[in-house]
Design an enzyme around this catalytic site. Structure first.
Site, PDB file in Angstrom:
ATOM      1  N   GLU A 143      49.493  30.049  51.253  1.00 39.08           N
ATOM      2  CA  GLU A 143      49.575  31.483  50.930  1.00 39.08           C
ATOM      3  C   GLU A 143      50.577  32.178  51.831  1.00 39.08           C
ATOM      4  OE1 GLU A 143      48.820  32.627  47.931  1.00 39.08           O
ATOM      5  OE2 GLU A 143      46.769  31.950  48.248  1.00 39.08           O
ATOM      6  N   SER A 198      48.661  36.518  38.881  1.00 40.73           N
ATOM      7  CA  SER A 198      50.042  36.522  38.371  1.00 40.73           C
ATOM      8  C   SER A 198      50.174  36.899  36.907  1.00 40.73           C
ATOM      9  CB  SER A 198      50.705  35.163  38.604  1.00 40.73           C
ATOM     10  OG  SER A 198      50.798  34.911  39.961  1.00 40.73           O
ATOM     11  N   SER A 199      49.531  37.991  36.532  1.00 43.98           N
ATOM     12  CA  SER A 199      49.725  38.460  35.159  1.00 43.98           C
ATOM     13  C   SER A 199      51.179  38.877  34.941  1.00 43.98           C
ATOM     14  CB  SER A 199      48.774  39.613  34.849  1.00 43.98           C
ATOM     15  OG  SER A 199      48.980  40.665  35.753  1.00 43.98           O
ATOM     16  N   ASP A 220      54.853  32.260  41.996  1.00 40.07           N
ATOM     17  CA  ASP A 220      54.156  32.625  40.759  1.00 40.07           C
ATOM     18  C   ASP A 220      54.984  32.256  39.536  1.00 40.07           C
ATOM     19  OD1 ASP A 220      52.584  33.716  42.692  1.00 40.07           O
ATOM     20  OD2 ASP A 220      53.084  35.790  42.237  1.00 40.07           O
TER      21      ASP A 220
HETATM   22  C1  GLA Z   1      52.149  37.123  45.592  1.00 46.12           C
HETATM   23  C2  GLA Z   1      53.640  36.864  45.472  1.00 46.12           C
HETATM   24  C3  GLA Z   1      53.966  35.398  45.737  1.00 46.12           C
HETATM   25  C4  GLA Z   1      53.329  34.914  47.042  1.00 46.12           C
HETATM   26  C5  GLA Z   1      51.857  35.309  47.110  1.00 46.12           C
HETATM   27  C6  GLA Z   1      51.230  34.994  48.447  1.00 46.12           C
HETATM   28  O1  GLA Z   1      51.473  36.449  44.571  1.00 46.12           O
HETATM   29  O2  GLA Z   1      54.105  37.211  44.188  1.00 46.12           O
HETATM   30  O3  GLA Z   1      55.365  35.197  45.734  1.00 46.12           O
HETATM   31  O4  GLA Z   1      54.053  35.384  48.154  1.00 46.12           O
HETATM   32  O5  GLA Z   1      51.677  36.687  46.856  1.00 46.12           O
HETATM   33  O6  GLA Z   1      51.164  33.625  48.642  1.00 46.12           O
END
Ligand code: GLA
Length: 377
Positions: free
Chosen positions: A33, A123-124, A169
């Site tokens: 993360e 990640s919508s 994502d």
């Molecule tokens: C969001 C961002 C990703 C990533 C995560 C954390 O989802 O869009 O690129 O940095 O946070 O891991």
């Protein structure tokens, strides 16, 4: 998703049959993360919640999209794109970046729907971006290149929408395979499809809290990581090993903690991939737990609800490990659970979380799904 309903909606709306159906999934990150914008490693998987678009090409450069979920329309011309606000900016941003990259686009008529919970860290927005990229590939007749489309979508998000996200994502939504997690090197974009261990369920625990003001906190973490990389004299924190870090440094307390999270998290991802290959689910779960502690105490991106739901999960004997997932500050956690106990785990965590936080969780036992794909056409 029932594609017949989607096709019927298209027909009702445009008075014609749709030629193509495309889809792109949301994702859950298993581990790794905030490492993506540090050129590090991540291990997401696509989930069985996605964005779907039914569409037909137009003879001109108009794009017309009906959002079935929001019950609103958007229309714009590919030759005169201007920034606005709202959901259609993801579509316009992708159109803009595709053209900038040299693709000749055709207009289309489309209906869109989706079941990726919004703002939950699943990640919508990447799903909308990649489904849009696939829609343009289908009507304009260019080949689908997952990494290229992920980069274009990321640029749309960075430069058009104004969210300075990394590449995870978009790569997950573009390139995942059904049944596999995606081990991604965010510097080289090299991918390995890592089979999920047998007899486990990946369970998403939505705290029902939503991240507010996330952009500023996200960007602040990014600049702290960059500051630490500068101190170490490297391009990105990916280039600092745990051993080098432990030799000591002159960073301020806060920046030191941010760096420690990234550096140890990268090491956890590499170990996670190895233990997954070896089928060592117990160790994988321990790595999940350690990741959560690091995100809570060093990177400081959890909230009370995330900490509570993770504790509720970890207390269940069927749970190997649990951690927050995504950007943090609200949204979801992810747990690794013995498959045969997944239903009772779900019930027990719901009840325990309600008691502890007063909130209702949404819990999904999810399947590792295929990345963006053409469903019809
Ligand atoms: C969001 C961002 C990703 C990533 C995560 C954390 O989802 O869009 O690129 O940095 O946070 O891991």
């Amino acid at each position: 998703m029932d594609t017949q309903t989607l096709e019927r909606s298209f027909s009702a709306y445009f008075n014609a049959k749709s030629e193509f159906i495309v889809r792109a999934p949301g994702r859950v990150n298993l581990i790794g993360e905030h490492t993506d914008y540090n050129d590090g490693f991540v291990l997401p998987m696509a989930i069985d919640h996605a964005v779907w678009i039914a569409l037909s090409p137009r003879a001109d450069s108009q794009v017309r999209v009906r959002s079935l979920d929001l019950e609103v329309d958007s229309a714009f011309d590919l030759h005169s794109l201007t920034k606005g606000s709202g959901w259609q900016e993801y579509i316009k941003g992708v159109a803009y970046q595709l053209q900038k990259a040299g693709h000749e686009l055709r207009g289309f008529d489309a209906v869109m729907t989706g079941d990726v919970p919004r703002g939950a860290g699943l990640s919508s927005s990447a799903a909308v971006e990649l489904a849009t990229a696939y829609a343009f590939a289908a009507v304009s007749g260019f080949a689908w290149d997952a990494a290229q489309m992920a980069k274009i979508s990321q640029k749309a998000e960075n430069e058009w929408v104004g969210m300075n996200c990394g590449i995870m994502d978009q790569m997950a939504s573009a390139a995942c395979r059904e049944g596999y997690a995606l081990f991604l090197d965010c510097r080289t974009l090299e991918v390995q499809h890592a089979p999920l261990p047998e007899n486990i369920s990946v369970v998403i625990l939505d705290t029902s809290t939503r991240r507010g003001l996330v952009d500023s906190a996200y960007n602040e973490r990014r600049s702290q990581c960059e500051e630490a990389a500068r101190w170490f004299g490297v391009k990105a924190l990916r280039d600092v090993s745990v051993e080098e870090f432990e030799k000591g440094n002159g960073l301020s307390e806060v920046v030191m903690k941010r760096a420690r999270h990234i550096i140890t998290e990268n090491a956890r991802v590499l170990e996670a991939v190895n233990v997954m290959k070896a089928g060592n689910v117990k160790r994988l779960g321990e790595l999940f737990n350690a990741s959560h502690v690091s995100l809570r105490d060093d990177f400081e991106v959890t909230n009370e609800a995330l900490n509570q739901i993770v504790e509720c999960a970890q207390e269940q004997s069927s749970c190997y490990g649990a951690r927050m997932t995504g950007a943090g500050f609200g949204g979801c956690a992810v747990a690794l659970v013995r498959e045969e106990n997944a239903q009772e785990f779900t019930k027990a965590v719901s009840a325990a979380y309600k008691q502890r936080s007063g909130l209702d969780a949404s819990i999904y036992v999810c399947k590792a799904s295929e990345g963006a794909s053409l469903v019809k056409g």
